[in-house]
Design a protein around this motif. Sequence first.
Motif, PDB file in Angstrom:
ATOM      1  N   VAL A  28      17.664  70.964  43.342  1.00  0.00           N
ATOM      2  CA  VAL A  28      18.848  71.773  43.624  1.00  0.00           C
ATOM      3  C   VAL A  28      20.098  70.910  43.491  1.00  0.00           C
ATOM      4  CG1 VAL A  28      17.577  73.307  45.144  1.00  0.00           C
ATOM      5  CG2 VAL A  28      18.754  71.341  46.106  1.00  0.00           C
ATOM      6  N   ALA A  29      21.226  71.577  43.410  1.00  0.00           N
ATOM      7  CA  ALA A  29      22.495  70.851  43.274  1.00  0.00           C
ATOM      8  C   ALA A  29      23.624  71.730  43.772  1.00  0.00           C
ATOM      9  CB  ALA A  29      22.734  70.453  41.821  1.00  0.00           C
ATOM     10  N   THR A  30      24.747  71.089  44.020  1.00  0.00           N
ATOM     11  CA  THR A  30      25.977  71.816  44.314  1.00  0.00           C
ATOM     12  C   THR A  30      27.024  71.387  43.295  1.00  0.00           C
ATOM     13  OG1 THR A  30      25.477  71.823  46.692  1.00  0.00           O
ATOM     14  CG2 THR A  30      27.730  72.356  46.035  1.00  0.00           C
ATOM     15  N   ILE A  31      27.657  72.383  42.684  1.00  0.00           N
ATOM     16  CA  ILE A  31      28.784  72.123  41.791  1.00  0.00           C
ATOM     17  C   ILE A  31      30.046  72.398  42.603  1.00  0.00           C
ATOM     18  CG2 ILE A  31      29.918  72.720  39.629  1.00  0.00           C
ATOM     19  CD1 ILE A  31      27.198  73.875  38.693  1.00  0.00           C
ATOM     20  N   TYR A  32      30.865  71.383  42.771  1.00  0.00           N
ATOM     21  CA  TYR A  32      32.094  71.550  43.552  1.00  0.00           C
ATOM     22  C   TYR A  32      33.275  71.740  42.607  1.00  0.00           C
ATOM     23  CZ  TYR A  32      29.559  69.976  47.707  1.00  0.00           C
ATOM     24  OH  TYR A  32      28.679  69.863  48.756  1.00  0.00           O
ATOM     25  N   TYR A  33      34.048  72.795  42.860  1.00  0.00           N
ATOM     26  CA  TYR A  33      35.265  73.053  42.092  1.00  0.00           C
ATOM     27  C   TYR A  33      36.460  72.650  42.949  1.00  0.00           C
ATOM     28  CZ  TYR A  33      38.938  75.649  39.601  1.00  0.00           C
ATOM     29  OH  TYR A  33      40.076  75.998  38.916  1.00  0.00           O
ATOM     30  N   VAL A  34      37.199  71.655  42.472  1.00  0.00           N
ATOM     31  CA  VAL A  34      38.327  71.097  43.239  1.00  0.00           C
ATOM     32  C   VAL A  34      39.638  71.537  42.592  1.00  0.00           C
ATOM     33  CG1 VAL A  34      39.441  68.991  44.061  1.00  0.00           C
ATOM     34  CG2 VAL A  34      36.936  69.099  43.896  1.00  0.00           C
ATOM     35  N   LYS A  35      40.508  72.115  43.401  1.00  0.00           N
ATOM     36  CA  LYS A  35      41.833  72.477  42.908  1.00  0.00           C
ATOM     37  C   LYS A  35      42.789  72.618  44.093  1.00  0.00           C
ATOM     38  CE  LYS A  35      44.293  75.458  39.687  1.00  0.00           C
ATOM     39  NZ  LYS A  35      44.197  76.564  38.700  1.00  0.00           N
ATOM     40  N   ASN A  36      43.971  72.033  43.959  1.00  0.00           N
ATOM     41  CA  ASN A  36      45.020  72.129  44.984  1.00  0.00           C
ATOM     42  C   ASN A  36      44.521  71.705  46.368  1.00  0.00           C
ATOM     43  OD1 ASN A  36      46.797  73.111  43.015  1.00  0.00           O
ATOM     44  ND2 ASN A  36      46.226  75.234  43.425  1.00  0.00           N
ATOM     45  N   ASN A  37      43.782  70.590  46.398  1.00  0.00           N
ATOM     46  CA  ASN A  37      43.289  70.013  47.657  1.00  0.00           C
ATOM     47  C   ASN A  37      42.311  70.911  48.402  1.00  0.00           C
ATOM     48  OD1 ASN A  37      44.879  67.583  47.488  1.00  0.00           O
ATOM     49  ND2 ASN A  37      46.661  68.818  48.052  1.00  0.00           N
ATOM     50  N   ALA A  38      41.657  71.804  47.666  1.00  0.00           N
ATOM     51  CA  ALA A  38      40.639  72.667  48.266  1.00  0.00           C
ATOM     52  C   ALA A  38      39.379  72.613  47.408  1.00  0.00           C
ATOM     53  CB  ALA A  38      41.144  74.092  48.388  1.00  0.00           C
ATOM     54  N   VAL A  39      38.243  72.927  48.020  1.00  0.00           N
ATOM     55  CA  VAL A  39      36.945  72.777  47.357  1.00  0.00           C
ATOM     56  C   VAL A  39      36.152  74.082  47.457  1.00  0.00           C
ATOM     57  CG1 VAL A  39      34.816  71.440  47.244  1.00  0.00           C
ATOM     58  CG2 VAL A  39      36.923  70.348  48.020  1.00  0.00           C
ATOM     59  N   LEU A  40      35.630  74.512  46.320  1.00  0.00           N
ATOM     60  CA  LEU A  40      34.747  75.678  46.256  1.00  0.00           C
ATOM     61  C   LEU A  40      33.333  75.213  45.917  1.00  0.00           C
ATOM     62  CD1 LEU A  40      34.040  78.733  45.958  1.00  0.00           C
ATOM     63  CD2 LEU A  40      34.866  78.556  43.608  1.00  0.00           C
ATOM     64  N   PRO A  41      32.362  75.335  46.829  1.00  0.00           N
ATOM     65  CA  PRO A  41      30.986  74.946  46.518  1.00  0.00           C
ATOM     66  C   PRO A  41      30.263  76.047  45.737  1.00  0.00           C
ATOM     67  CG  PRO A  41      31.432  74.958  48.906  1.00  0.00           C
ATOM     68  CD  PRO A  41      32.507  75.723  48.237  1.00  0.00           C
TER      69      PRO A  41
END
Length: 223
Positions: A28-41
Amino acid sequence: MSSITQQIIKDNINMTQEGFQWRPKGRVATIYYVKNNAVLPILAEMSGSENFDVLVWGEIQYLNKSYDVVQNQYFYHSFRERLQIQRELINWLKVRGLRHDIKEMDKMINWVEKDNQLIIGDRVISFKDTIDSLEVTNEFIIVHLFNRTCSGVNMADQKVNNIFCLNYVGEIVWNIFDIIQKEDVWVSMMLDYNYNVVCTSFAGIQYTIDPMKKEVLQKVITK
């Protein structure tokens, strides 16, 4: 601090590197989306199928919440933002040569939003008020009308019963009044993970609605 925020910190996400970051844990894995100092897992799993390299929870209903680790809070993404994140995610996977199973919203629907109009196929549906937000399911396009200006929101300018549900022929299936049976101004609208409509009135009453059955599933006072 939430468990998700703790996991983001534990996975040592580089907050200065905007875009996607991959953190594997076995299969398994988590792809983290980083934008404007916030993170979407975004959850992912290595595929056992010969058709895909990776299984990704990349449909737009899963791309709805980002976390601000510093402020220890989260915020929701609009439909437009989630659609853009999905496009970027699909391109990121493509560049890395990873075949995925994401159901691409751009390929599922044939409509365009422009100048407070919905263009569905050859049909144009015009709204007198501003399209504030949109939500999309396999069957419906749900439209929230709300007039905002750079100086804020004037409630006197708002129309009542300002949520509509349309099908992909461009027909109005229902208006919020058809279900609630009460006139009100609706200040927000979104979908939950089960594609139910969650909307909040100016009076602070939040309804969860099944858009297919046209039924109220839950009513909560938020103020």
